[in-house]
Design a protein around this motif. Structure first.
Motif, mmCIF file in Angstrom:
data_model
loop_
_atom_site.group_PDB
_atom_site.id
_atom_site.type_symbol
_atom_site.label_atom_id
_atom_site.label_comp_id
_atom_site.label_asym_id
_atom_site.label_seq_id
_atom_site.Cartn_x
_atom_site.Cartn_y
_atom_site.Cartn_z
ATOM 1 N N HIS A 18 0.834 -1.204 0.000
ATOM 2 C CA HIS A 18 0.000 0.000 0.000
ATOM 3 C C HIS A 18 0.866 1.252 0.000
ATOM 4 O O HIS A 18 0.585 2.227 -0.721
ATOM 5 N N ALA A 19 1.933 1.251 0.811
ATOM 6 C CA ALA A 19 2.837 2.404 0.854
ATOM 7 C C ALA A 19 3.561 2.582 -0.480
ATOM 8 O O ALA A 19 3.741 3.707 -0.959
ATOM 9 N N LEU A 20 3.974 1.458 -1.086
ATOM 10 C CA LEU A 20 4.656 1.538 -2.379
ATOM 11 C C LEU A 20 3.733 2.088 -3.462
ATOM 12 O O LEU A 20 4.131 2.965 -4.240
ATOM 13 N N SER A 21 2.507 1.584 -3.528
ATOM 14 C CA SER A 21 1.573 2.073 -4.546
ATOM 15 C C SER A 21 1.237 3.542 -4.327
ATOM 16 O O SER A 21 1.121 4.305 -5.284
ATOM 17 N N THR A 22 1.121 3.956 -3.064
ATOM 18 C CA THR A 22 0.870 5.375 -2.769
ATOM 19 C C THR A 22 2.040 6.239 -3.219
ATOM 20 O O THR A 22 1.841 7.309 -3.809
ATOM 21 N N SER A 23 3.265 5.780 -2.962
ATOM 22 C CA SER A 23 4.449 6.528 -3.381
ATOM 23 C C SER A 23 4.488 6.696 -4.896
ATOM 24 O O SER A 23 4.766 7.782 -5.408
ATOM 25 N N VAL A 24 4.213 5.612 -5.617
ATOM 26 C CA VAL A 24 4.253 5.667 -7.079
ATOM 27 C C VAL A 24 3.163 6.589 -7.608
ATOM 28 O O VAL A 24 3.401 7.399 -8.521
ATOM 29 N N ARG A 25 1.955 6.499 -7.041
ATOM 30 C CA ARG A 25 0.864 7.363 -7.505
ATOM 31 C C ARG A 25 1.180 8.829 -7.258
ATOM 32 O O ARG A 25 0.954 9.678 -8.126
ATOM 33 N N VAL A 26 1.700 9.132 -6.085
ATOM 34 C CA VAL A 26 2.062 10.521 -5.778
ATOM 35 C C VAL A 26 3.168 11.006 -6.703
ATOM 36 O O VAL A 26 3.100 12.110 -7.264
#
Length: 521
Positions: free
Chosen positions: A312-320
């Motif tokens: 979840h943290a990785l996907s949030t980082s990539v989206r941001v």
């Protein structure tokens, strides 16, 4: 677009002003604690800048004069350190220089201890030099590479020694670049957040930026946070304009360029001198990165990779990072298209002012913008429910100065080269941008996108204020793991962040090479 940027920043600053019953900045310099953190901010920034510049000059000269295995990779590493996620490098430094690090264990075997404490001024200086020394060396190396071949030939013909050549030929060029490089390093160190947050040694090693965060996040003292934010803006603005004044350079005409090695008068002393500095920069930069890799390959690797919180943290980082980098490039290109239109009509003052608006974030750090937006939006909406877009906007603004610096000259040169051809063909607007700018500037635009992406990927300042258990990026997740002493899991996350950043950098570099070969064919 420039108007929207400056309005966005001014609204955030205005929200800070509304929180202060009176703009009594005198309370800052009359309070001993605030005076101390202001002094410490200047002190650590000045030391970091001086150490970085003092070492960057001989390193740049050594790399410029010598050919050795791995030289190309070393130069690429110089470019990589500035956009490397801060906490990844901090983890690597702790693995080497921490109390339980590799160096401490080695010294303990011979009955010695570390000569400095990693938590405090020593650790902050170490981390800042780790980030900025390679970058400064890269910029000064570019300056040395711009010396025309004719000057190298003339120095060889006159039999100049290495010192004479440095004093009469190399130093005048380096002297013009050093204020610019030093100013940039000083500003980056002065507004450093994640480094001081991770390695600060308590109240004695706190900067203004960290004090703002503590006032708002932990004490919820909005008035103190607003006052400190405005105080930092005034300091940064004054520093920026002073450094901008001293960094004016006199343009030098360049002839054909070549390597300095074939025209260099080599001696035994110069060989030892250059090899010493090359060995120093290799030993200084590579071991922390190697330790990130070694430490990350531990028994927690599988548990981290199967943890939903990590993904979840990785996907949030990539989206941001994706949205912020695209937004930063769109804003930067729009501003630069307007500024080049003014330059071609010899309205340079207006063009400089327009580009200066785009770089306003250099004097208005991300934490200050985040604080202002928090204070502005909390009156109407639940800020934390809209945290994603706030973090995206702040990261886009933080990347904007780098986009403008990367694309300003290429966009101007394309206009100078093709303006009459496009006018004769009737190409304008989107059609012209698609077939001319976008076609000719794929590499610089890709560089700007990758740079913005990596800066947003590793940022901690905005997400530290708005992050929560439901909304956190990989750097915040890593910081939380370090804070809860889950060092093995933190090592795995650091490794993944490092590999991910290097993969982005590598694939963009490969894309440049492939594009260049295709155009030549």
């Amino acid at each position: 677009m420039a108007i929207l940027v400056i309005a966005f920043v001014f609204c955030a600053v205005g929200a800070l002003l509304l929180q202060t019953s009176s703009l009594a900045l005198s309370t800052v310099w009359l309070d001993p604690y605030y005076l101390h953190i202001t002094w410490f901010s200047f002190y650590q920034s000045s030391l970091s800048t001086l150490i970085s510049l003092a070492c960057a000059v001989p390193i740049a000269r050594a790399v410029h004069r010598r050919q050795f295995k791995g030289r190309h990779l070393l130069v690429k590493l110089f470019s990589m350190t500035l956009v490397m996620p801060v906490l990844v490098a901090v983890f690597g430094l702790l693995s080497i220089y921490g109390h339980s690090g590799w160096l401490a264990a080695l010294l303990q075997q011979v009955g010695l201890s570390l000569p400095f404490n990693i938590y405090g001024l020593g650790g902050i200086l170490l981390a800042h030099v780790f980030f900025n020394l390679p970058y400064a060396s890269r910029l000064l190396l570019q300056t040395l590479q711009e010396i025309p071949e004719d000057q190298h030939k003339l120095c060889a013909h006159l039999g100049m020694t290495g010192w004479q050549k440095f004093r009469l030929v190399e130093w005048p060029r380096l002297r013009q670049q050093i204020p610019h490089v030093g100013g940039l390093i000083f500003m980056l160190c002065f507004t450093s957040f994640a480094t001081v947050m991770a390695l600060g040694g308590g109240p004695k090693s706190t900067t203004v930026e960290l004090a703002i965060y503590q006032a708002i996040k932990y004490d919820f003292d909005l008035q103190t946070g607003a006052l400190l934010a405005i105080w930092q803006m005034l300091l940064c603005s004054s520093l920026y304009f002073i450094l901008h004044y001293f960094s004016r350079v006199i343009p030098i005409e360049n002839g054909s360029l070549t390597s300095a090695q074939q025209w260099f008068q080599d001696t035994r002393f110069s060989r030892v001198w250059d090899k010493t500095w090359i060995a120093f920069i290799v030993i200084f930069t590579l071991p922390p990165l190697v330790m990130v890799v070694i430490s990350g390959l531990n028994h927690s690797l599988l548990s981290v990779l199967t943890n939903p919180a990590f993904w979840h943290a990785l996907s949030t980082s990539v989206r941001v990072a994706v949205v912020a980098s695209v937004l930063a490039c769109m804003i930067g290109i729009t501003i630069l298209l307007s500024s080049r239109h003014l330059r071609l009509r010899e309205r340079n003052t207006q063009a400089n002012g327009l580009e200066l608006i785009g770089t306003i974030i250099l004097v208005t750090p991300g934490l200050v913008i985040s604080t202002g937006l928090f204070l502005l939006l909390r009156q109407w909406v639940d800020v934390f429910s809209h945290a994603y877009w706030v973090v995206v906007l702040v990261n886009a603004l933080m990347a904007l100065p780098y986009v403008i610096k990367t694309l300003s000259q290429p966009l101007l040169h394309i206009e100078q080269q093709y303006q009459f051809l496009c006018a004769s063909l009737g190409m304008r607007g989107w059609q012209r941008f698609k077939w001319v700018e976008l076609g000719a500037l794929k590499a610089p635009i890709a560089q700007a996108l990758s740079l913005s992406f990596l800066l947003s990927l590793g940022d901690l300042s905005a997400i530290a204020l708005f992050g929560s258990q439901d909304f956190r990026t990989l750097p915040l997740y890593l910081y939380q793991l370090l804070g809860s002493y889950q060092t093995d899991a933190a090592a795995v996350v650091s490794l993944i962040l490092l590999l991910f950043s290097m993969a982005v950098f590598y694939f963009v570099e490969k894309a440049f090479s492939w594009s260049g070969r295709s155009e030549k064919c």
